[in-house]
Design an enzyme around this catalytic site. Sequence first.
Site, PDB file in Angstrom:
ATOM      1  N   ARG A   1       0.849  -1.183   0.000  1.00 44.84           N
ATOM      2  CA  ARG A   1       0.000   0.000   0.000  1.00 44.84           C
ATOM      3  C   ARG A   1       0.891   1.242   0.000  1.00 44.84           C
ATOM      4  NH1 ARG A   1      -3.453  -2.799  -1.638  1.00 44.84           N
ATOM      5  NH2 ARG A   1      -5.496  -3.237  -0.722  1.00 44.84           N
TER       6      ARG A   1
ATOM      7  N   HIS B   1      -1.035   0.354  -9.774  1.00 43.86           N
ATOM      8  CA  HIS B   1      -1.721  -0.557  -8.839  1.00 43.86           C
ATOM      9  C   HIS B   1      -2.341  -1.752  -9.584  1.00 43.86           C
ATOM     10  CE1 HIS B   1      -3.883  -0.772  -4.685  1.00 43.86           C
ATOM     11  NE2 HIS B   1      -3.693  -1.988  -5.189  1.00 43.86           N
TER      12      HIS B   1
END
Length: 308
Positions: A223, A271
């Site tokens: 993350r 991502h």
Amino acid sequence: MAFSLICPTKDPTPWVTAIKATNPDIDLRVWPEDGDKTDITFALVWAQPQGIFAQYPNLQVIASMGAGVDNLLQDASIPTQATLVRMVDPRLVSQMGDYVLAATLNHMRQFPTYAQQQQQHQWQPLQPRNIDEVTVGVMGLGQIGSAVAARLVQTGFQVVGWSRRAKSTTNVQVFSGQQLTDFLAASEILICLLPLTSETQNILNSDTLGQLPPGAYLINVARGNHLVEEDLLSLLNNNHLSGACLDVFRQEPLPQEHPFWAHPKVTITPHIASLTDPVSVAPQIVENYRRMQAGQPLLNQVNRQRGY
Ligand code: NAP
Ligand code: GLV
């Protein structure tokens, strides 16, 4: 009992198709047109508008569309009685293995440098390092991290790992908890596969990254909030780190003006390291819906206290 799909940033169509193909009888609705919200007992969510669960008084189960649950756990509107579950899936694991291996070998064989040389029509062979002489450190040895570590071992790297609790993993030297310093000192390539929790946020900072061996390389596929971005930039600019491959960012999409975009030592992906395949995970979603209806324990439950 009804099922709502709440995923404002994703196309719900493949999810509806996969879930309906697995069980056509489920009363499946798609937010925001999910009808009477008091009917909804099961929600499958990704990037939900914060606070939205307050509209659903009868929610029993909230399922994350991905492996990570940090966005869910930050939402104060999650009912205390709801059980949280997440995706544990072999395709999610194998895609992450592909990505990490590609990023690791890309760095090892200096492809980013050759790409820059190509721009300048420059023919400059560089000496490669041998895989078996390089130690890769995997932070987080869970469902994904342990499989990634095994894949790296299989490829011939020396592998060390770090997890919260002590554990043994074949051919991986495992450090736990307080042994972070020893783990970092050994990691010439560092891969972050930790969940984002109050303990792990900002864990990639000038202190920890500064403990990596000189010339180390960072791959963050966990993350964005694990990484203090300014600290990484300083360590790249003073040459302590040789580069970074980043799939996740504090702000996504990465803002146009962000210094990472044009940094010669940074490789960026949007991502995509591992994307949940609706067809692959539909059986576990439908099984959890059935278990909810039957009052049975759910698969892949999240420990809300621990945060993952
Ligand atoms: P997981 O099975 O929950 O494993 C988490 C691992 O992290 C465990 O080994 C755990 O230690 C360790 N850990 C947690 N807190 C720690 C701490 N404070 N100190 C040291 N170790 C700690 O998670 P997963 O399924 O492997 O997924 C990991 C993360 O990958 C997800 O949370 C998500 O953020 C990220 N992800 C990213 C993508 C992408 O496309 N970029 C895709 C999928 C997942 P223990 O073993 O001791 O519990
Ligand atoms: C993706 O980021 C996931 O958590 O599955």
